[in-house]
Write an enzyme that holds these catalytic residues in place. Structure first.
Site, PDB file in Angstrom:
ATOM      1  N   ASN A 136     -36.884  22.798 -65.830  1.00  0.00           N
ATOM      2  CA  ASN A 136     -37.230  22.789 -67.259  1.00  0.00           C
ATOM      3  C   ASN A 136     -38.733  22.888 -67.462  1.00  0.00           C
ATOM      4  OD1 ASN A 136     -37.542  20.180 -66.226  1.00  0.00           O
ATOM      5  ND2 ASN A 136     -37.095  19.205 -68.187  1.00  0.00           N
TER       6      ASN A 136
ATOM      7  N   HIS B 193     -26.625  17.293 -65.513  1.00  0.00           N
ATOM      8  CA  HIS B 193     -27.138  16.247 -66.406  1.00  0.00           C
ATOM      9  C   HIS B 193     -25.948  15.758 -67.233  1.00  0.00           C
ATOM     10  CE1 HIS B 193     -30.337  14.523 -69.148  1.00  0.00           C
ATOM     11  NE2 HIS B 193     -29.285  14.498 -69.935  1.00  0.00           N
TER      12      HIS B 193
ATOM     13  N   HIS C 282     -28.459  11.011 -62.447  1.00  0.00           N
ATOM     14  CA  HIS C 282     -28.779   9.761 -63.161  1.00  0.00           C
ATOM     15  C   HIS C 282     -27.597   9.127 -63.885  1.00  0.00           C
ATOM     16  CE1 HIS C 282     -29.113  12.675 -66.348  1.00  0.00           C
ATOM     17  NE2 HIS C 282     -30.366  12.975 -66.148  1.00  0.00           N
TER      18      HIS C 282
ATOM     19  N   ASN D 159     -33.252   9.586 -71.081  1.00  0.00           N
ATOM     20  CA  ASN D 159     -31.958  10.226 -71.310  1.00  0.00           C
ATOM     21  C   ASN D 159     -31.295  10.490 -69.962  1.00  0.00           C
ATOM     22  OD1 ASN D 159     -29.830  11.600 -72.546  1.00  0.00           O
ATOM     23  ND2 ASN D 159     -30.918  13.537 -72.627  1.00  0.00           N
TER      24      ASN D 159
ATOM     25  N   ASP E 297     -35.940  10.817 -61.122  1.00  0.00           N
ATOM     26  CA  ASP E 297     -36.034  11.529 -62.405  1.00  0.00           C
ATOM     27  C   ASP E 297     -37.455  11.399 -62.947  1.00  0.00           C
ATOM     28  OD1 ASP E 297     -35.443  13.012 -64.624  1.00  0.00           O
ATOM     29  OD2 ASP E 297     -34.208  11.504 -65.609  1.00  0.00           O
TER      30      ASP E 297
END
Length: 486
Positions: free
Chosen positions: A89, A215, A265, A311, A338
């Protein structure tokens, strides 16, 4: 030359002397007053394979005010990491499609830029890195990326069950066998893969042999966990169901396709239950959690504010305890940071508007040891498996086997010495030295990362990486001369 006496090998418990004769001068990073040569008492230290983090954001290209490849790599080395997997990203996104790169020496897209970063900037980064490719073009969730656009950035080893000097994909693109920073996964991290392209993404993963890193969280609104704290702060909450929905959807897709999926995560008890069941069916599924889901819950948002906004959000204390339990029973395969740096100004804009994410590379080991080892949940050996062995496997590598090195380079039958100048294939030897008795206080102002966004500032921890070794050469030291005699 650095000699560390009486250090314990992480998995056998054997006490050895470690000799590190060489420094990688182009990569070397050392903290003030640290030593890179001399003789050190290592009786409080563990020698382990270098940590690997399958989930970092280095923000380069596009967001250099938050992090760069250089500062991110330095943070990794300072945290004991020898390899990281960079999420796609960036700006522009790492999707393999040509984009405006400001005429950066002929580089046509973000994947080429990251692949050639050290050449373009004339640096040698103090960490090895692999790369993820976006699941969708521009990470917009509308059009799946295609292997014809990115297969040249894969190496043959990245393909399941393939070998040789090159690989021809079904799309007709040849993968090189010698990519220095190869693609290891497909991910739209920051967002779940959208329903509309899920089937196409799974087909691309099947074609290339790359795992999907998911994710496992999707919501259109909300900023912290839905519950007592969100109501107290009068902000919109995020239901734990959002994570479970993605996990259950993707598990069914794995059943149908056999594609490998790694859930990122994971943070809720319900999601762990679903993953636990899927593993009992021998589906090709793995998962990670992050240090903050082991250490914090949504009640901590009351104390740390936006520094505890991420998040997925911090969940209930019951979910936190379920996360620890999932480590203990093996449902969780690994710990990833993360690592998500943001500027101080961004994090000061309030809960509703502040970006998600915290930094993690430089304190991950200490936080995990506090929450897992010092609590009696697991031992040091299991923590190293979570932070080194399993992540390397996910990325297609093998963690350095210290016992094998000793058996091929032993110089003394009673008190063995591991002299890194004598090992076979020193270029593959990546190690970390951990001082398990090192007491320290987290001070983000001293971090090598550009980021300062952490809720762990001021935490008192015991246990810290003090030496990082890549290719049998020293690349980082925070050893103090008071640790031994020079």
């Amino acid at each position: 030359m650095l000699i560390i006496h009486d250090i314990k090998v992480w998995d056998t418990g054997e006490r050895i002397d470690l000799v590190v004769p060489d420094i990688d001068s182009r990569r070397l990073l050392s903290e003030s007053d640290s030593v890179v040569s001399g003789e050190i008492d290592g009786s409080s230290m563990i020698l382990a394979p270098g940590f690997a983090d399958p989930h970092v954001h280095f923000r380069d290209p596009g967001q250099l005010d938050k992090e760069t490849m250089v500062t991110g790599a330095q943070a990794a080395a300072a945290g004991g990491y020898t390899r990281v997997l960079i999420m796609p990203n960036t700006l522009p996104a790492m999707d393999g499609c040509d984009a405006d790169m400001n005429d950066k020496d002929g580089v046509r897209n973000a994947l080429e830029y990251v692949q050639n970063y050290e050449r373009l900037h004339d640096v040698k980064l103090p960490v090895r890195y692999d790369v993820s490719v976006c699941a969708s073009v521009g990470r917009a969730g509308r059009q799946p990326t295609r292997s014809r656009d990115y297969a040249r950035f894969m190496d043959s080893a990245a393909r399941s069950g393939q070998g040789g000097d090159s690989v021809l994909t079904k799309s007709g693109v040849v993968c090189s066998a010698n990519v220095e920073h190869p693609l290891r996964a497909i991910s739209d991290d920051g967002s779940a893969i959208t329903d509309g392209i899920l089937g196409a993404v799974f087909q691309e993963a099947k074609t290339t042999g790359l795992p999907i890193l998911e994710h496992c969280e999707h919501h259109d609104s909300g900023c912290i966990n839905e519950g007592m704290v969100s109501r107290k702060l009068d902000v919109e909450g995020i239901s734990a169901q959002t994570e479970l929905a993605v996990v259950e959807r993707d598990i069914e897709a794995v059943r149908q396709t056999g594609v490998r999926v790694h859930f990122q995560h994971v943070s809720t008890a319900a999601a762990f239950d679903a993953i636990r069941q899927a593993k009992s069916e021998a589906l090709p599924i793995t998962c990670e959690t992050a240090p903050h889901y082991l250490a914090l819950c949504d009640e901590d948002v009351l104390e740390y504010g936006t520094m505890a906004k991420m998040n997925p959000p911090l969940r209930s204390d019951a979910d936190r305890k379920a996360t620890v339990a999932a480590v203990v029973d093996g449902t969780i395969d690994m710990v990833a940071t993360d690592h998500a740096p943001h500027t101080r100004i961004e994090k000061q804009t309030g809960l509703a508007d502040a970006p998600n994410g915290i930094i993690g590379l430089e304190c991950a080991y200490g936080i995990c040891r506090k929450m897992l080892v010092e609590s009696g949940s697991i031992g040091d050996e299991r923590l190293i498996e979570l932070m080194a062995v399993a992540p390397e496997r996910l990325m297609g590598h093998a963690a350095t086997d210290i016992a094998t090195l000793l058996n091929t380079s032993s110089t003394c039958a009673t008190k063995r010495t591991l002299d890194l100048s004598q090992v076979e294939h020193p270029e593959n030897v990546d190690l970390v030295v951990i001082d398990t008795e090192n007491e320290w206080v987290v001070d983000s102002s001293q971090f090598h990362s550009k980021g300062r966004n952490t809720p762990f500032d001021g935490w008192k921890l015991t246990g810290r990486p003090v030496v990082t070794i890549i290719g049998a050469k020293l690349v980082f030291s925070r050893l103090s001369s008071t640790s031994g005699t020079e």
